[in-house]
Design an enzyme around this catalytic site. Structure first.
Site, PDB file in Angstrom:
ATOM      1  N   ASN A 210       0.890  -1.352   0.182  1.00  0.00           N
ATOM      2  CA  ASN A 210      -0.083  -0.065  -0.125  1.00  0.00           C
ATOM      3  C   ASN A 210       0.892   1.347   0.003  1.00  0.00           C
ATOM      4  O   ASN A 210       2.200   1.102   0.066  1.00  0.00           O
ATOM      5  CB  ASN A 210      -0.994  -0.024   1.102  1.00  0.00           C
ATOM      6  CG  ASN A 210      -0.170  -0.137   2.429  1.00  0.00           C
ATOM      7  OD1 ASN A 210       0.594   0.801   2.869  1.00  0.00           O
ATOM      8  ND2 ASN A 210      -0.319  -0.993   3.186  1.00  0.00           N
ATOM      9  N   ASP A 306      -5.420  -9.927  12.696  1.00  0.00           N
ATOM     10  CA  ASP A 306      -5.270  -8.429  12.788  1.00  0.00           C
ATOM     11  C   ASP A 306      -4.336  -8.333  14.108  1.00  0.00           C
ATOM     12  O   ASP A 306      -4.749  -9.047  15.151  1.00  0.00           O
ATOM     13  CB  ASP A 306      -6.883  -8.190  13.518  1.00  0.00           C
ATOM     14  CG  ASP A 306      -6.952  -6.549  13.737  1.00  0.00           C
ATOM     15  OD1 ASP A 306      -6.200  -6.193  14.433  1.00  0.00           O
ATOM     16  OD2 ASP A 306      -7.906  -6.117  13.178  1.00  0.00           O
TER      17      ASP A 306
HETATM   18  O1  C5P Z   1      -8.948  -2.262  10.421  1.00  0.00           O
HETATM   19  P1  C5P Z   1      -7.905  -1.452   9.994  1.00  0.00           P
HETATM   20  O2  C5P Z   1      -6.707  -1.933   9.199  1.00  0.00           O
HETATM   21  O3  C5P Z   1      -8.534  -0.123   9.236  1.00  0.00           O
HETATM   22  O4  C5P Z   1      -7.374  -0.873  11.320  1.00  0.00           O
HETATM   23  C1  C5P Z   1      -6.280   0.066  11.434  1.00  0.00           C
HETATM   24  C2  C5P Z   1      -5.437  -0.369  12.780  1.00  0.00           C
HETATM   25  O5  C5P Z   1      -5.412  -1.726  12.930  1.00  0.00           O
HETATM   26  C3  C5P Z   1      -3.998   0.179  12.604  1.00  0.00           C
HETATM   27  O6  C5P Z   1      -3.599   0.580  13.808  1.00  0.00           O
HETATM   28  C4  C5P Z   1      -3.253  -0.893  12.033  1.00  0.00           C
HETATM   29  O7  C5P Z   1      -1.752  -0.921  12.288  1.00  0.00           O
HETATM   30  C5  C5P Z   1      -3.893  -2.326  12.707  1.00  0.00           C
HETATM   31  N1  C5P Z   1      -4.031  -3.174  11.995  1.00  0.00           N
HETATM   32  C6  C5P Z   1      -3.769  -4.759  12.613  1.00  0.00           C
HETATM   33  N2  C5P Z   1      -3.541  -5.822  11.816  1.00  0.00           N
HETATM   34  C7  C5P Z   1      -4.040  -5.655  10.551  1.00  0.00           C
HETATM   35  C8  C5P Z   1      -4.414  -4.505   9.929  1.00  0.00           C
HETATM   36  C9  C5P Z   1      -4.354  -3.389  10.674  1.00  0.00           C
HETATM   37  O8  C5P Z   1      -3.137  -4.641  13.907  1.00  0.00           O
HETATM   38  N3  C5P Z   1      -4.061  -7.068   9.945  1.00  0.00           N
END
Ligand code: C5P
Length: 402
Positions: A210, A306
């Site tokens: 990204n 996540d």
């Molecule tokens: O759900 P989203 O990706 O938008 O959430 C953003 C937050 O979650 C950020 O702090 C990002 O570093 C974290 N994140 C994570 N693991 C992922 C995707 C995002 O910890 N697989």
């Protein structure tokens, strides 16, 4: 850019080494950072660079001596009382020796004797001079008296020798000075910061990623370090230099990032998860380069874990801050993430705005707190956003028993 310098009164002492020319660049950085700089040159420094250069760039007359028709006999006292910090760059072995012995035989050394504010000494000399035990002893005496001594860089020297003794890059000197001027409200705390994108491999030459550059996370790491924290920065691929004094661990994929963060998390007081972690990765990795074919090609993606959620399950005392890069319904989406990931705070920003989000040096963010408080900050530099986020983290940490 370096807002801590704004309006600060700095004395730049220049002594007579070949690296004196680098003090010109240092002066430029201090002035562009908003500092009001008074330059003090020793007699031998004037053999290397003319005072006129420093005068033109600082906008102030250069201070040259204790005596003479234009000298103010009490200048060392008035300058010492007015300044916020002093930096001597380059500092020769002679100047260091005099300071260690308490000698004040010129304007710079008397000024330093009279100073009560932070002093940064940046030694620069030939490697054998630098390694001479008497120079090392003198530097140790200065450190013990509370002066900050910056280790010189390693490399090729003006005399052709190779080793330790080069004046550090002016940007690194400014960063160290900024640290001396910053409040130390994170002293004793361990911060874990993630930054940058991840690379999710398709085959040995291709990956999914990204547009994150790591600027926000690196700013957080740099500012936290300035404020006294021990910082571990877990970075996805980024072209940015490691911030001074920060332990940086480079990773490529989301799974690698998760592994390193899981390992470091238990020792951490606060986690600032600024990385743009890829939500998906290719379901399979092709061992050889995928060849061009005539048919359409499909790529199957599978979910990455996540990371924040997985760390949340291990949480004991840690303050946890997430980041939400959004393009629409910013606040509503960020609120959902705050709750789902059980965060103390989430920093939401609109990455489709031209002066916010990826690759730029500014950001306009909204802070959503677990308590329900929502703060929309104005457009700020990423360093200023980092400081604002850290201010809130400091308050959260104060409520956690150590
Ligand atoms: O759900 P989203 O990706 O938008 O959430 C953003 C937050 O979650 C950020 O702090 C990002 O570093 C974290 N994140 C994570 N693991 C992922 C995707 C995002 O910890 N697989």
């Amino acid at each position: 850019m370096i807002s801590i310098l704004q309006g600060k009164k700095i004395v730049l002492g220049v002594t007579g080494g070949i690296a004196a020319y680098k003090a010109v660049e240092l002066l430029r950085l201090l002035v562009t950072g908003g500092a009001q700089v008074q330059v003090v040159m020793t007699r031998s420094a004037q053999e290397f660079v003319t005072p006129l250069t420093f005068q033109a760039l600082s906008g102030n007359p250069v201070h040259l001596g204790l005596f003479g028709p234009d000298a103010d006999p009490l200048e060392h006292i008035s300058l010492a009382q007015e300044v916020d910090a002093l930096v001597v760059a380059p500092a020769t072995a002679n100047c260091i020796g005099k300071l260690a012995a308490g000698i004040g035989d010129d304007l710079l050394t008397t000024l330093i004797l009279a100073a009560t504010r932070p002093i940064l000494i940046c030694p620069a000399m030939n490697v054998r001079m630098y390694e001479n035990p008497v120079v090392q002893e003198n530097l140790e005496r200065l450190r013990q008296r509370g002066l900050a001594v910056m280790p010189p860089d390693m490399g090729e020297m003006a005399c052709g020798a190779y080793g330790s003794g080069r004046l550090p890059e002016p940007a690194a000197i400014v960063e160290t000075l900024a640290g001396l001027l910053s409040p130390k409200d994170f002293q004793g705390y361990h911060l874990l910061v993630s930054a940058g994108p991840t690379h999710e491999d398709l085959d040995p030459v291709r990956f999914i990623t990204n547009r994150s550059t790591g600027k926000m996370g690196y700013a957080l790491a740099r500012m936290a370090r300035r404020r006294g924290a021990k910082v571990c920065l877990v970075s996805g691929p980024s072209s940015l230099a490691a911030p001074l004094g920060v332990e940086r661990l480079m990773v490529r994929t989301a799974l690698e990032m998760q592994q390193v963060l899981l390992e470091r998390f238990p020792r951490t007081d606060a986690l600032l998860m600024a990385a743009a972690v890829s939500d998906y990765r290719p379901a399979s990795f092709a061992a050889g380069k995928i060849k061009r074919g005539s048919a359409e090609m499909m790529v199957n993606l599978t979910h990455n874990p996540d990371i924040l959620e997985s760390l949340g399950a291990l949480r004991t005392r840690q303050v946890m801050v997430g980041f939400a890069a959004e393009t629409d319904d910013i606040q509503a989406h960020a609120q959902q993430k705050l709750e789902r990931k059980k965060l103390d705070m989430i920093v939401a920003n609109d990455v489709s705005a031209p002066d916010s989000g990826f690759a730029v040096d500014t950001n306009q963010v909204t802070l959503l707190h677990r308590s329900g408080v929502v703060e929309a900050l104005p457009l700020l530099s990423k360093d200023e956003v980092a400081d604002a986020v850290l201010d809130r983290v400091a308050t959260l940490l104060a409520d956690v028993p150590k």
